[in-house]
Scaffold this active site. Structure first.
Site, PDB file in Angstrom:
ATOM      1  N   SER A   1       2.383  -6.393   9.728  1.00 37.62           N
ATOM      2  CA  SER A   1       1.182  -5.654   9.353  1.00 37.62           C
ATOM      3  C   SER A   1      -0.042  -6.492   9.040  1.00 37.62           C
ATOM      4  O   SER A   1      -1.099  -5.946   8.749  1.00 37.62           O
ATOM      5  CB  SER A   1       1.488  -4.735   8.164  1.00 37.62           C
ATOM      6  OG  SER A   1       2.419  -3.753   8.524  1.00 37.62           O
TER       7      SER A   1
ATOM      8  N   SER B   1       0.076  -2.145   9.430  1.00 39.87           N
ATOM      9  CA  SER B   1      -0.507  -1.103   8.625  1.00 39.87           C
ATOM     10  C   SER B   1      -1.856  -1.487   8.010  1.00 39.87           C
ATOM     11  O   SER B   1      -2.568  -0.645   7.482  1.00 39.87           O
ATOM     12  CB  SER B   1       0.472  -0.752   7.496  1.00 39.87           C
ATOM     13  OG  SER B   1       0.730  -1.902   6.678  1.00 39.87           O
TER      14      SER B   1
ATOM     15  N   LYS C   1      -6.980  -3.677   1.104  1.00 41.70           N
ATOM     16  CA  LYS C   1      -6.073  -2.656   1.638  1.00 41.70           C
ATOM     17  C   LYS C   1      -5.693  -1.669   0.539  1.00 41.70           C
ATOM     18  O   LYS C   1      -5.387  -2.068  -0.594  1.00 41.70           O
ATOM     19  CB  LYS C   1      -4.823  -3.335   2.206  1.00 41.70           C
ATOM     20  CG  LYS C   1      -3.817  -2.399   2.860  1.00 41.70           C
ATOM     21  CD  LYS C   1      -2.652  -3.189   3.438  1.00 41.70           C
ATOM     22  CE  LYS C   1      -1.627  -2.318   4.132  1.00 41.70           C
ATOM     23  NZ  LYS C   1      -0.553  -3.123   4.757  1.00 41.70           N
TER      24      LYS C   1
END
Length: 439
Positions: A181, A157, A88
């Protein structure tokens, strides 16, 4: 050209099988890289999970050669030798910029390599690339589409991380969770997502949203894969506790919290309950979280306050570059008092104790709850509602998403929630539950 519901975009890869082949030498790292890049080139233009890297092939080949030089003998190879991982884009990785889904210059996020990335590399993993994230791990969506249906969100996210695993681009991806997330995108993309207890994975070298809450997690395709990774990433891993885990007594948290879930998700939960009962697993309703509205308010105040603290200097310099949702969150954070934030921190510990006490009174070992309100919503402008994840994150308790069922081909997932600090036991229990609900 694949259409939006082309099931060929969903192609899970077993991390356990991949690592077994690369550690033994049955699969060369160069062949693995070629296979991985072929998949990336075929599907990433459609799902947009991994950020472009013009030096990707050259870098991976060089890093693979370094791994072979360091560990030439199969017998000496570390536990994740050759594991392909997507990261990420809030974690610093050497030789890669961190952009955090933002137009803010990457120099603003520079720093030492993230501890979690360093631990993976030391265990033999190869970083494929940066996975798309919403801006600053909040709600301003990236470009990633859900591999199950590209007209639907993959969640956020950690959107690119979940989609990369579902699409078979990488069998392992890192994410982070401040509300939902990791667990929500895992549910939306039909993969296993694991959010450990708060602070079990070191967070150095990470762009924070809310340091008091942020927890690093990861995505894989099975509980076995999650167990393969856990000893490398979790601090103080207690070997053997996972394999010693007994069939859990499960509680379903009925009441105001569960009422937030859609009828489809309620139906999936009931179906899973029936399968577990048929398999001899005890499942009981245990009313709890009646004050979910107050818990949610405390969590929002704490995380929003800390978001503004984290980005204070960045906003002063680059505020005009923040996307509207992020700018609004920053401005809201400035209006929250330090006393309210401190009440949120104290509320975390109190909620954790209360949930543990409720488990003791009900005689249960783990909670089973929806991982999302429902299936992934239509459109890419929103990442969905994290309401079903919030109390577990607020309490810092470990959670694993187990895919279970679908609505018109759109995945659903269920959360198995364990006691704080007992991640090993939860993963062992998850293997038992996974087997029971998939039978």
């Amino acid at each position: 050209m694949a259409d939006s519901r082309d099931t060929q975009l969903v192609s899970p890869v077993s991390l356990t099988e991949q690592v077994s082949a690369t550690r033994s030498g049955d699969l060369s790292l160069q062949d693995l890289i070629a296979r991985t890049l072929d998949r990336l080139e075929a599907v990433n233009p459609l799902v947009r999970a991994i950020l472009p890297d013009v030096r990707l092939r050259e870098r991976l080949s060089s890093e693979a050669a370094d791994l072979i030089d360091r560990w030439p003998a199969p017998s000496s190879r570390p536990p994740l030798f050759g594991a392909i991982v997507a990261v990420k884009d809030i974690f610093n990785v050497s030789r890669m910029p961190t952009r955090a889904g933002s137009a803010v210059p990457p120099e603003s996020f520079s720093g030492r390599e993230a501890d979690v990335v360093a631990r993976l590399k030391e265990a033999g993993a190869l970083v494929l690339g940066k996975a798309v994230t919403t801006e600053f791990a909040y709600f301003a969506s990236g470009a990633t589409a859900n591999p199950h249906n590209r007209e639907h969100t993959p969640g956020g996210s950690s959107s690119g991380s979940a989609a990369a695993v579902a699409a078979g681009i990488a069998p392992l991806a890192l994410g982070s969770q401040t509300v939902g997330s990791v667990i929500r995108p895992a549910s939306f993309c039909g993969v296993v997502g694991f959010k450990p207890s708060y602070d079990r994975i070191p967070t150095g070298g990470t762009l924070y949203y809310s340091p008091s809450v942020d927890t690093i997690g990861y995505f894989v395709n099975s509980v076995a894969d999650a167990l393969l990774v856990a000893p490398t990433l979790l601090l103080g891993w207690r070997a053997g506790e996972d394999t010693e885990a007994q069939t859990p007594r499960i509680g379903i948290p009925t009441g105001a919290f569960l009422d937030q879930a859609s009828p489809e998700m309620q139906e999936a939960l009931n179906a899973a309950r029936d399968r577990l009962t048929d398999a001899g697993v005890s499942v009981e309703s245990a009313p709890t979280l009646r004050d979910i509205a107050e818990i949610s308010a405390r969590h929002r105040n704490l995380t929003t306050f800390e978001f503004a603290e984290v980005h204070r200097e960045r906003y002063a310099t680059y505020g005009a570059m923040f996307r509207p949702q992020s700018a609004q969150l920053y401005e809201a954070g400035r209006e929250i008092s330090a006393d309210d934030a401190e009440a949120g921190r104290a509320g975390r510990i109190a909620l954790r104790q209360r949930l543990h006490e409720r488990m003791d009174r009900a005689g249960i070992d783990a909670w089973l709850a929806p991982s999302a309100v429902g299936p992934p919503p239509h459109g890419l402008g929103s990442t969905g509602d994290p309401a079903m994840n919030l109390p577990w994150t607020h309490a810092g308790m470990p959670v694993i998403n187990l895919p279970f069922g679908d609505v018109d081909g759109l995945p659903l997932g269920l959360s198995l929630v364990g006691r704080f600090g007992h991640d090993e036991t939860l993963l062992g229990q998850a293997a038992i539950v996974e087997s029971a609900i998939s039978s």
